[in-house]
Design an enzyme around this catalytic site. Sequence first.
Site, PDB file in Angstrom:
ATOM      1  N   ASP A 105       3.188   9.431  -0.537  1.00  0.00           N
ATOM      2  CA  ASP A 105       2.055   8.603  -0.170  1.00  0.00           C
ATOM      3  C   ASP A 105       1.881   7.534  -1.232  1.00  0.00           C
ATOM      4  O   ASP A 105       2.020   7.826  -2.424  1.00  0.00           O
ATOM      5  CB  ASP A 105       0.781   9.461  -0.076  1.00  0.00           C
TER       6      ASP A 105
ATOM      7  N   HIS B 121       0.815  -1.226   0.000  1.00  0.00           N
ATOM      8  CA  HIS B 121       0.000   0.000   0.000  1.00  0.00           C
ATOM      9  C   HIS B 121       0.842   1.266   0.000  1.00  0.00           C
ATOM     10  O   HIS B 121       0.355   2.328  -0.354  1.00  0.00           O
ATOM     11  CB  HIS B 121      -0.941  -0.005   1.213  1.00  0.00           C
TER      12      HIS B 121
HETATM   13  C1  GDG Z   1      -2.172   3.558   3.439  1.00  0.00           C
HETATM   14  C2  GDG Z   1      -1.193   4.299   2.508  1.00  0.00           C
HETATM   15  C3  GDG Z   1      -2.961   4.337   0.739  1.00  0.00           C
HETATM   16  C4  GDG Z   1      -8.589  10.035   8.316  1.00  0.00           C
HETATM   17  N1  GDG Z   1      -8.918  10.720   9.434  1.00  0.00           N
HETATM   18  C5  GDG Z   1     -10.059  10.156   9.888  1.00  0.00           C
HETATM   19  C6  GDG Z   1     -10.406   9.112   9.023  1.00  0.00           C
HETATM   20  N2  GDG Z   1      -9.495   9.062   8.065  1.00  0.00           N
HETATM   21  C7  GDG Z   1      -9.566   8.116   6.950  1.00  0.00           C
HETATM   22  C8  GDG Z   1      -9.590   8.801   5.618  1.00  0.00           C
HETATM   23  C9  GDG Z   1      -9.100   7.686   4.696  1.00  0.00           C
HETATM   24  C10 GDG Z   1      -8.147   6.924   5.595  1.00  0.00           C
HETATM   25  O1  GDG Z   1      -8.442   7.271   6.943  1.00  0.00           O
HETATM   26  C11 GDG Z   1      -6.693   7.289   5.337  1.00  0.00           C
HETATM   27  O2  GDG Z   1      -6.288   6.757   4.126  1.00  0.00           O
HETATM   28  P1  GDG Z   1      -5.001   7.269   3.343  1.00  0.00           P
HETATM   29  O3  GDG Z   1      -4.992   6.631   2.020  1.00  0.00           O
HETATM   30  O4  GDG Z   1      -5.059   8.741   3.293  1.00  0.00           O
HETATM   31  O5  GDG Z   1      -3.733   6.923   4.242  1.00  0.00           O
HETATM   32  P2  GDG Z   1      -3.041   5.684   5.074  1.00  0.00           P
HETATM   33  O6  GDG Z   1      -3.775   5.373   6.309  1.00  0.00           O
HETATM   34  O7  GDG Z   1      -1.622   6.147   5.266  1.00  0.00           O
HETATM   35  O8  GDG Z   1      -3.092   4.406   4.128  1.00  0.00           O
HETATM   36  C12 GDG Z   1      -1.946   5.179   1.529  1.00  0.00           C
HETATM   37  C13 GDG Z   1      -3.802   3.492   1.671  1.00  0.00           C
HETATM   38  O9  GDG Z   1      -3.008   2.729   2.567  1.00  0.00           O
HETATM   39  C14 GDG Z   1      -4.704   2.530   0.889  1.00  0.00           C
HETATM   40  O10 GDG Z   1      -3.962   1.726   0.041  1.00  0.00           O
HETATM   41  O11 GDG Z   1      -3.802   5.214   0.018  1.00  0.00           O
HETATM   42  O12 GDG Z   1      -1.044   5.777   0.626  1.00  0.00           O
HETATM   43  O13 GDG Z   1      -0.275   5.084   3.269  1.00  0.00           O
HETATM   44  O14 GDG Z   1     -10.147   6.846   4.341  1.00  0.00           O
HETATM   45  O15 GDG Z   1     -10.873   9.283   5.363  1.00  0.00           O
HETATM   46  N3  GDG Z   1     -11.505   8.352   9.185  1.00  0.00           N
HETATM   47  C15 GDG Z   1     -12.303   8.618  10.244  1.00  0.00           C
HETATM   48  N4  GDG Z   1     -12.009   9.615  11.145  1.00  0.00           N
HETATM   49  C16 GDG Z   1     -10.917  10.403  10.991  1.00  0.00           C
HETATM   50  O16 GDG Z   1     -10.672  11.304  11.808  1.00  0.00           O
HETATM   51  N5  GDG Z   1     -13.401   7.890  10.422  1.00  0.00           N
END
Ligand code: GDG
Length: 471
Positions: A363, A155
Amino acid sequence: LARLVIVSNRVPTPRSRGAQAGGLAVVLKEAAPPGTMWFGWSGSQTARTSTEPRVATSQGVAYATIDLARDDFRKYYAGFANGTLWPLLHFRLGLMAFSRAELDGYVAVNRGFATALAPLLEPDHLVWVHDYHLIPLGAELRAQGVRNPIGFFLHVPFVPASVFGVLPCAARLLRELMAYDLIGLQTRQHVRDLGNAMAEIAGASVHDDGRVEAAGMTTRLIANPVGIDAVAFRRQAEAAIEGPESTRLLESLAGRSLIIGADRLDYSKGLPHRFQGYGRFLQRYPEHHLKVSYLQVATVSRDEVPQYRALRRELDRLAGDINGRNAEFDWVPLRYMTRPVPRATLAGFFRLARVGLVTPLRDGMNLVAKEFIAAQAEDDPGVLVLSRFAGAAETMREALLVNPHDPDEIAEAIAEALAMPLAERRRRHRVLLDAVQGVTARSYFRTFVDLLGETARRRVEPHLAQAGRRP
Ligand code: GDG
């Protein structure tokens, strides 16, 4: 039809429901078909690592989890996975620590996973392993005699060979990856970088079609970007905007434009640079004073890793500094919170926002960028400011792309976004929404699983590979 076994470090068991920040859980939960088994760590640390999984079933998905010994967990999770691999794979060599003891702990936990998982596998299972915590798991399962097709998805980004080669056990991890039948990455760039590392460091032959051969084994690399269920997220946003939280937020804005960011509190997300960029924006564009409000949700994550605690202190200081310098008695320019917000509420907040700030330094993909676009009202959409170094930037070219290391560029992009005419906002949003809807959580899932089944059949029945056709 083959049944699927998903393996990941954390398992979002029915008990651990609620606000969960973390991209992997979001994607897999949306797409896992009934009949799937999901295997991983229970979230509990105990005196000894258990090899007897606990199984709970909910809505057709069986969740099998094991407890990990405290010391193993520390070496594996805070140690090698998040103290070594995470910084390395996000180009942060200065933050990378390496110790053989932690590597040993990492391998031991992967072996423990394999020992607990192998007896649960049936001949018709496809095994799909997720992320950097579990790189050696495929090789450990093979060592236990598992013959099932096994795939792996990374990821996070992959780095150029010259960066990966800094890791003392680089060759070993690359050789262990060869145990998988299929390896998925988020972007074509990550595929190129991993292919180069396998060739240069592990002596593999890498072919144009993604096949990689080394030591008599063959695997295949594919770019298979993760997606979200954009339609469901938009519906959530539409419903939430009528709800009490969105109403409270809207009232508190008193007509000001909302700028929003939502990230795990992680140094890869570029939050200090983003805060500095916003500070620079307030300095350089005083005409916006009293007219904007920036809400940053930064959910605390990996608090057991020292760098994350240091980042939290830095952000507290920067937020205090920005508000101290710029606030008026009736205006707080930056609202900063580290408590998580429920997903539906967040969807409503995204829809209210005029600007979405997604500026990670690196990312793998970044789902917030996609969610922000999905949540917008098509007749009056907000503008996305997006880092060039998020995997999402490969397909989201109509965002305002910035170099997240340059606070002035972030400041200029915020000003441009706030001034953007409606027609231009609509045009960009239409193109971006098409891109976001083009890859869903389900299509990401199906692409990988179908290809894993196919690749594995070719391995078992080599004449099919020669004939170049499906049975
Ligand atoms: C890894 C990779 C890749 C955030 N704050 C809250 C909240 N979130 C949710 C967001 C989003 C998720 O968490 C974060 O997803 P990301 O993709 O931005 O980042 P990572 O956690 O680092 O994920 C990344 C991913 O895996 C998938 O392959 O995209 O590059 O690092 O859904 O909305 N959700 C809630 N409350 C919050 O305060 N409920």
